[in-house]
Motif scaffolding. Sequence first.
Motif, PDB file in Angstrom:
ATOM      1  N   SER A 223      25.173  46.053  -8.604  1.00 35.03           N
ATOM      2  CA  SER A 223      25.839  47.533  -8.752  1.00 35.03           C
ATOM      3  C   SER A 223      24.811  47.626  -9.415  1.00 35.03           C
ATOM      4  O   SER A 223      24.485  49.246  -9.655  1.00 35.03           O
ATOM      5  CB  SER A 223      27.084  46.762 -10.173  1.00 35.03           C
ATOM      6  OG  SER A 223      26.280  46.248 -10.943  1.00 35.03           O
ATOM      7  N   GLY A 252      29.291  45.673 -12.550  1.00 30.63           N
ATOM      8  CA  GLY A 252      28.934  44.832 -12.429  1.00 30.63           C
ATOM      9  C   GLY A 252      29.689  43.145 -11.675  1.00 30.63           C
ATOM     10  O   GLY A 252      30.834  42.881 -11.933  1.00 30.63           O
ATOM     11  N   SER A 277      30.368  49.312  -9.311  1.00 25.42           N
ATOM     12  CA  SER A 277      29.126  50.765  -9.994  1.00 25.42           C
ATOM     13  C   SER A 277      30.544  52.240  -9.149  1.00 25.42           C
ATOM     14  O   SER A 277      29.902  52.854 -10.043  1.00 25.42           O
ATOM     15  CB  SER A 277      28.437  50.300  -9.468  1.00 25.42           C
ATOM     16  OG  SER A 277      26.937  50.769  -9.239  1.00 25.42           O
TER      17      SER A 277
END
Lengths: 391, 391, 391
Positions: A223, A252, A277
Amino acid sequence: MPSSYRNFRNSVPWLILSLEAVFIVLFYFVFPYDDKFIMSYPDVNLMMIFGFGFFLMSLKRYGFSTTGFNLLLIVLGVQSHLTVILSVLVLLLIEATVSMTAVVISTGAVLGKANPVQLILMTVLELIVFRMSRWMSNTFLLVTDSISMMHVHLFGAYFGLAVSACFSEPSPRTDKNARTPKSDLLSMLGTLFLWVFWPSFNSILSDRKWRVIYNTYFGLAVSAVTAFALSVLTTKDGKFRMTHIHSAVLAGGVAVGHAAHSIQYPWIAMVLGLLASGIAILGSYCSQGCLNPPLKLHDTSGVHFTFGMPAVLGALAQVILLIIKNWNNLPSMGYLVMIQVGAFCLTISVALITGLIAGLILNLRLFKSIPVSKYFEDQFYWEFPHLAVGF
Amino acid sequence: MPSSYRNFRNSVPWLILSLEAVFIVLFYFVFPYDDKFIMSYPDVNLMMIFGFGFFLMSLKRYGFSTTGFNLLLIVLGVQSHLTVILSVLVLLLIEATVSMTAVVISTGAVLGKANPVQLILMTVLELIVFRMSRWMSNTFLLVTDSISMMHVHLFGAYFGLAVSACFSEPSPRTDKNARTPKSDLLSMLGTLFLWVFWPSFNSILSDRKWRVIYNTYFGLAVSAVTAFALSVLTTKDGKFRMTHIHSAVLAGGVAVGHAAHSIQYPWIAMVLGLLASGIAILGSYCSQGCLNPPLKLHDTSGVHFTFGMPAVLGALAQVILLIIKNWNNLPSMGYLVMIQVGAFCLTISVALITGLIAGLILNLRLFKSIPVSKYFEDQFYWEFPHLAVGF
Amino acid sequence: MPSSYRNFRNSVPWLILSLEAVFIVLFYFVFPYDDKFIMSYPDVNLMMIFGFGFFLMSLKRYGFSTTGFNLLLIVLGVQSHLTVILSVLVLLLIEATVSMTAVVISTGAVLGKANPVQLILMTVLELIVFRMSRWMSNTFLLVTDSISMMHVHLFGAYFGLAVSACFSEPSPRTDKNARTPKSDLLSMLGTLFLWVFWPSFNSILSDRKWRVIYNTYFGLAVSAVTAFALSVLTTKDGKFRMTHIHSAVLAGGVAVGHAAHSIQYPWIAMVLGLLASGIAILGSYCSQGCLNPPLKLHDTSGVHFTFGMPAVLGALAQVILLIIKNWNNLPSMGYLVMIQVGAFCLTISVALITGLIAGLILNLRLFKSIPVSKYFEDQFYWEFPHLAVGF
């Protein structure tokens, strides 16, 4: 503004001191220490007090209040939590600290708009309601304790949003909720701390520690990478935006948190991190344009897309993983999926409903909310004038 | 500069996203988790992401890029490392994180001069080459894994210097690479973190943990003390210089790292720390005057004297210790010394040669390096203007 | 000021280097490492070097000196301590680091007024005297080692105050010892670190680790809450004052430290935290008005009410707890109480007397103390000018 000053002076200290008196009296009835109180001490506290204290520091004139009130709320909240669950005679400091995540996230949504009295009340109300919601999950849906605890981000984000809907919006012309490079850099300091300790946080109540740590690490790593890519794609000049990085690098970890103990392959955690993300950045793009204005929501630190939507994604992922795993055993699958979906719906609806009620209570005349023109100002609460320096 | 903006926007996100896609696909073929993935989680990560992120923050207008890109490179690098070594089916997160030290050190030499695309390529190239260099040491010279890993500073520093030699020098009249008290103070924050965690770092792959921790601590302590003394002696007015303190306090840890597991008396580690600190400060004095100008080297964060020369000293010390220890057994001594010298020469020559090649590749027209006038500017990459505040 | 510059340049580096030479020679006679040197490494060091380094950073123009000299003194002090106790052949790094707390606290009282030569001498003197004072407690009063170590705050605060009484007062018209929002925020950063690691610190030498951690946590939590309440009550406009928060949130940890291993109920620790916080804030109120002016004391960081008075409270609480516990066994009670009171009086009188002597020695012409007009100025010691930025 002499009246509101006096009101503030009259109510805050007595509220705090009487709360403390109640805590001390209640703790008097607690059994003495026994050997069961083991925990891994500094990690979670470092994350909550230091990490969140600086993570939320994005308002240029609200640095003192951000770190100061964060410490105040966490220590008050940990004590209230321990008091609330005294009935079951378990004195688990770490559980109390983890529960405080919900409150800290909610605080992010009303940062700079609620005064300390309102924040303290919100803390106490939210902890009681969150404990109730977990108790309902555990009792009626037979969800285990460590799983219901992972709903902490979901609960915190939607409770905070519901509370924030009851506050007046800040004037759009004010620049007090602007960010400066300095406040962004200090916020990055907190973000990096949260990033590093997130795997410890997710694993702290789990019995498959190493799997959870690895899954969370991979989710966070992907992420973070995706955040940089998507930030360039969504901004006008193709530059990075610090706000995107702050919120999306943590998404994440939030999304993986729900299912981290049951993910068996790192690539699943990585895909989850990528999606989380993406949701965080695209969500921030959409919600500023089309979601928040009609709902009159003003979400100071963007908790909706940093914690709320990634938590929804995580809950969804857990259901999908359950379906895949139990594909050849339909009745068992149906039962498990029902429980997961039930727990999710329970948490989110309790959060929204009680959040709205809490928001209405906090905006009663009794708690004299601060005027919109004084939003996002340290100077309203702290002695030191931030006049010339604009930090 | 519309063309380079567009170019930046076009290349960065797709490069990042396609790298991530490759990682996820490769991780798909990794076996599921097993019980061998044990590590002591937060220490090394705290050091790499938080410590180095702030340690390198010495440029007044490059704070966002320093912390942001540091996070991006570490998470990308850890994933590439895990992908590179998939062939041996070992998924050791901690080894990947330690290897990233080489990349982070190299980054210091080109800080503010390389754009994100160049940095990402450098990360991937350097990790592959460093892994290759370690494999050659392990296979041909039978050096153990934990010793070849301690060449990480040596490799990182000289690879970075070789890469940096291929970049154009910044204009000497610009003051953008100046330091301010604020950036120096934040850099001190990172330095103190690195200082505190350096003993953990050196000991993490060693099997004589406590001896390594003590030796590193004594080396670091003496080098910190010496840094203050030498800083006063080498500056014009007899004052301390913050840059000296930043680089020299860590030099002892780097130098002791090579031989920490075999040093049996604290005073040896202390002498090493004293010499390392001296080399770092006198080296910075000489290299600015007579070494860098003819070679056209511009070493933004001084990695040559902070990490490069102390690592050379550490390798030399290890050879001398070996000679003393095996004095009465000449054939065995000759063999051991040959291996150590061979491993040292291998690492440094691989670093310099591949660094030069990497530098030439990075400066191909394809990767459109940024104009010299835009060096050391956050504004080139980040949305937030650092206009009035000069952080 | 050419003469004092030259003097500074001539004395500091040679003093530091000759100290290092002495340490290395003495360490040469130390036995090699054995397996007894176990400690939990990073916690205490993180707290001492990072936490205190930033906690003391409240002077707007003294940031470099605060963090820099803190590191210098800690590493010098740890080495002197290990040298002083060589006679007993115990090489306990952690004990040395904990002892340094006394020096760091004393430094707070003379911050910005003593030059590095004076600080280094004070460090060496104070460590020897504190070791002597502990040895007297252990030998004559049979106090255990871990209890006499908890007198570290008491000793540090009163030694520092006595030393500070021998320095000239700063001119009241100067604004150099003013705080700015930025220095207050960085000081908050250090405070939060100290807050989080205080339970680890108190428990590190104790054998009832978890009880000490819990007691300290509750003491700290209540003192943080009380600090906010009392700060509003004692300031003019009913606002919070950051200085109060910084000092009072830690007071609970100091007070609980003395008796943490013997407190059996959390509510006792909580009451102690409440009283400590009250003493810290009311003490700062009184001492500025009526205690310091007649004694001509200038206590830069307020160590008297942050560490001194809460430590006195803690010692008193320990005596009261002993009386309650041994109520039905009068002779044993009398003996135990006498020992505690004796150890307390011994520590505080040794601290005050030797502190005064040390202060007089430090103000000899030999060590040319800096002129009052140069107090609180980084520029006097560091090359980088803080001219335009006023950090």
